[in-house]
Design an enzyme around this catalytic site. Structure first.
Site, PDB file in Angstrom:
ATOM      1  N   ASP A 430       8.824  66.180  55.019  1.00 11.00           N
ATOM      2  CA  ASP A 430       9.809  66.212  53.944  1.00 11.00           C
ATOM      3  C   ASP A 430      10.171  64.758  53.630  1.00 11.00           C
ATOM      4  O   ASP A 430       9.929  63.867  54.448  1.00 11.00           O
ATOM      5  CB  ASP A 430      11.038  66.993  54.402  1.00 11.00           C
ATOM      6  N   ASP A 625      14.480  68.063  58.085  1.00  8.42           N
ATOM      7  CA  ASP A 625      15.816  67.921  58.662  1.00  8.42           C
ATOM      8  C   ASP A 625      16.883  68.753  57.980  1.00  8.42           C
ATOM      9  O   ASP A 625      17.991  68.886  58.498  1.00  8.42           O
ATOM     10  CB  ASP A 625      16.244  66.444  58.607  1.00  8.42           C
ATOM     11  N   ASP A 629      14.666  72.816  54.377  1.00  9.52           N
ATOM     12  CA  ASP A 629      13.407  72.728  55.133  1.00  9.52           C
ATOM     13  C   ASP A 629      13.236  73.890  56.105  1.00  9.52           C
ATOM     14  O   ASP A 629      12.133  74.100  56.625  1.00  9.52           O
ATOM     15  CB  ASP A 629      13.348  71.417  55.931  1.00  9.52           C
TER      16      ASP A 629
END
Length: 745
Positions: A430, A625, A629
């Site tokens: 990400d 995080d 996600d």
């Protein structure tokens, strides 16, 4: 009182036979009722691993069970149950028995082997020698009672274990020798004495158990170290006074005072003061972290020079340290998929060994050899077999591997994650909060006229101080470190464009191109294009009708993001950036870290679909995080959550990185590969030992060499096979990972 669910009898829970099913405790009047109940509740094929000795235990016929933290554990014997529950100190338990075995075993060894070394041995007559050996061997047999108490009942429950092999072999030798001794009293010699084999054999086995207890104790050092980090007391403010209390008495909301050099007791938020804190024991980061008002602190970390007060937010089992300990314990108790092979072999191992020992006795007897010869082969086969070496091969390596990770700020939630991490083909990152810090920072101040950088920063900060835009804080924070922010008048915000107001008597505007409508951009245009191509948010500053500068804000990269990507690529892993941000920003970040494949503009639920598509190409690891996600972390073969992220992301991850150094993704893969290599080594030697040892003990070499394995040597080999497996796992503590040196996986 409790009711026996089988016969309906009322029983006292303190004295009743106990069993657990689906986390609930049941009480029985007898073992018979208990066995009837468990046979009905559990599938006959369901097995579990004894957490102490590694033996495979059929759940339906487990001798003893216990429940801890909502998890049920199954044991092959009372000895293992008591060791696990803390009723017996395993090292002390075996040390006492070893002392007895040595006191009576050494004279027995002297009588049995003295002549081999040319030592003078008293010329006992046969019946006198039988009596002396009986008196020396019997105390050793008594000291070895745990083997008999475990092995014989297990045989009758149709779940024979390693103790069953020891019990059958040594009791056969012992009682055969008693029969020979009785006949010798009447002057008839019917065979050789085997008292020394039974006694010396048990001496070696007890020695092996003692050494195994010591080495197994070391595999749990990671947990002991973590528990040892915790502070014992805390200084809190109550009724306007500072008092020192046990850490167990600290409550959420308490104001805790931390003095220089002292440990932080629990988790919390700083409300007053300033200091630097050594968090290396939790995160693995060696550089102290500065703490000021509003910052979070972690229990068990060490305060350096300053003093501060913080408000307790998490205590007891909710602290970061307690959660780490819980995760490590759960991981160490879990099974890796590779253990399934060992489970299947070990489950059928003991019955097969008993059958082979009987066959060896029958075959040698049919071939015309005397009973003493056949008995030697029978006992040697039973004694040399070591199912524990197979059972311990995987769990001991898992314990050390998860401990290695915990010491480096990498938490594997279970053994399956520890195994799968090394197998990843694709690593997906990400962007926001993972590769980048997730907090916009002031990156560029470009004067376009007579104004200096500081003057431009003052004017911009004066406007943004009144703004509620997410980027405004970055400019104000950057200015506060360098300049004094002036007062603004007539502030107004133009949605989607920017802000404006009167600063030091002049009309000032800050915003995008639309905000500057009617003004000549001039040489500001190329700066805007360059900054935007870098993925930054660029803003124009105008004083009156003149554009005087450009200010840029960006979400900057975390330290070592580029290094982590480079190391992963060096390992042959495909690295992809998956983000909800626009294509231009995503490409700019990807270029900075060296990622060539970018998937941008995806929503959280679309991330899951992208992960599914990538899984067609190989095994996928997702590093993230945030809450957005979490679905992708769950879908991935291995979800790797950043510890500073949201609780939802951490819960969804299979691996948690406590600190924000993305090189730990590489370290996690190296630990995974190293652990699996050790497991395969352990299983290889455990299988090879048994595959070679059992036929040799049965006497397959005798027709060619005239040599039959002495059961005493077989006992020594069996005792040290388990020790060697555990020791090989302990050697994992030499593991070393360098961020600048990529190891081959």
């Amino acid at each position: 009182m409790a009711r026996d669910p089988v016969c309906g009898m009322d029983v006292d829970p303190r004295k009743a036979v106990k069993a657990a099913h689906k986390g609930k405790a049941y009480y029985f009047c007898s073992e018979r009722c208990r066995d009837q109940f468990t046979d009905k509740q559990q599938p006959a094929s369901e097995t579990a691993t004894d957490p102490v000795c590694g033996m495979i235990v059929p759940v339906a016929r487990a001798a003893y069970t216990t429940t801890k933290d909502s998890r049920t554990y199954y044991f092959c014997s009372k000895k293992c149950h008591d060791t696990f529950t803390g009723k017996a100190d395993e090292i002390t338990y075996w040390r006492k028995r070893l002392i007895i075995a040595i006191i009576f075993g050494l004279p027995l060894i002297y009588l049995a082997m003295g002549e081999w070394f040319g030592l003078p041995v008293p010329p006992f007559r046969h019946h006198a020698l039988a009596l002396v050996q009986f008196l020396l061997a019997t105390p050793i047999m008594i000291a070895s009672w745990p083997f008999f108490a475990s092995g014989i009942p297990a045989l009758f429950r149709r779940v024979p274990n390693m103790d069953t092999l020891i019990a059958i072999g040594t009791l056969t030798a012992y009682f055969w020798s008693m029969v020979v001794g009785v006949f010798s009293l009447h002057g008839k010699i019917i065979g050789d004495l085997y008292f020394e084999i039974a006694g010396i054999l048990l001496l070696f086995i007890i020695l092996g158990q003692y050494l195994e207890a010591i080495t197994k104790g070391r595999t749990g050092e990671a947990i002991k170290k973590l528990l040892g980090l915790q502070a014992k007391t805390a200084t809190v403010i109550r009724n306007k006074k500072e008092i020192e209390i046990p850490i167990e008495d600290v409550k959420v909301g308490d104001l805790v005072v931390v003095k220089p050099g002292s440990k932080i007791s629990v988790d919390g938020i700083v409300v007053d003061g300033y200091s630097s804190v050594d968090e290396s024991m939790i995160t693995g980061e060696s550089i102290p972290v500065e703490k000021k008002k509003g910052d979070t602190v972690i229990g068990a970390t060490l305060n350096k020079t300053g003093s501060f007060t913080f408000k307790a937010t998490k205590v007891g089992k909710d602290t970061v340290l307690a959660q780490i300990v819980k995760l490590v314990e759960e991981a160490q108790a879990s099974k890796a998929p590779i253990q399934q092979l060992a489970d299947k072999v070990a489950y059928s191992f003991v019955p097969a060994v008993i059958l082979i020992s009987i066959l060896s006795f029958v075959v040698w007897t049919v071939l015309g050899y005397d009973p003493a010869f056949s008995l030697t082969a029978f006992v040697a086969v039973l004694i040399i077999a070591c199912p524990c070496a197979i059972g311990l091969a995987t769990p001991t390596a898992i314990m050390v591997g998860t401990g290695l990770g915990a010491e480096r700020g990498i938490l594997f939630k279970n053994a399956a994650a520890l195994q799968a991490t090394r197998e990843l083909d694709i690593v997906v990152f990400d962007k926001t909060g993972t590769l980048t810090k997730g907090e916009p920072e002031l990156t560029d101040i470009l004067p376009l006229g007579k104004h200096s950088e500081n003057q431009i920063l003052q004017l911009a900060a004066a406007l943004e101080k009144k703004s509620e835009h997410p980027l405004a804080e970055a400019i104000v924070r950057g200015a506060a470190e360098k300049v004094t922010i002036p007062v603004i008048a007539n502030f107004s915000s133009v949605p989607g464009k920017g802000v404006q107001g009167i600063v030091t008597g002049k009309r000032v505007k800050l915003g995008n191109r639309a905000m500057m409508e009617g003004l000549e951009l001039g040489n500001a245009s190329p700066h805007l294009q360059r900054l935007e191509l870098q993925g930054k948010t660029a803003m124009l500053l105008a004083v009156g009708k003149e554009i005087v500068g450009v200010i840029a804000v960006a979400d900057t990269l975390k330290d070592y993001s580029a290094a982590a990507v480079k190391e992963l690529q060096a390992l042959g892993k495909k690295v992809i950036l998956l983000t909800g941000d626009n294509e231009r920003t995503a490409q700019a970040i990807a270029q900075q870290v060296g990622i060539t494949e970018v998937i941008a503009g995806v929503l959280p639920d679309e991330k899951v679909e992208k992960i599914k598509e990538l899984q067609k190409q190989g095994k996928v690891g997702m590093v993230g995080d945030g809450i957005n996600d979490a679905p992708a972390l769950t879908q991935a073969d291995v979800g790797i959550a950043i510890g500073s992220g949201t609780d939802v992301a951490i819960e969804s991850g299979d691996v948690v990185l406590i600190k924000e150094d993305l090189r730990d993704v590489v370290t996690a893969m190296q630990i995974s590969a190293y652990t699996m290599r050790k497991i395969k080594q352990n299983l290889f030697w455990a299988f090879v030992y048994n595959i070679i040892g059992i036929p040799v003990a049965a006497g397959v070499l005798y027709p060619f060499t005239g040599w039959l394995l002495n059961p005493i040597i077989a006992g020594a080999a069996m005792a040290f096979s388990s020790v060697s497996v555990v020791t090989n796992s302990l050697l994992m503590r030499r593991f070393f990972s360098s961020s600048s040196e990529t190891k081959t996986i």
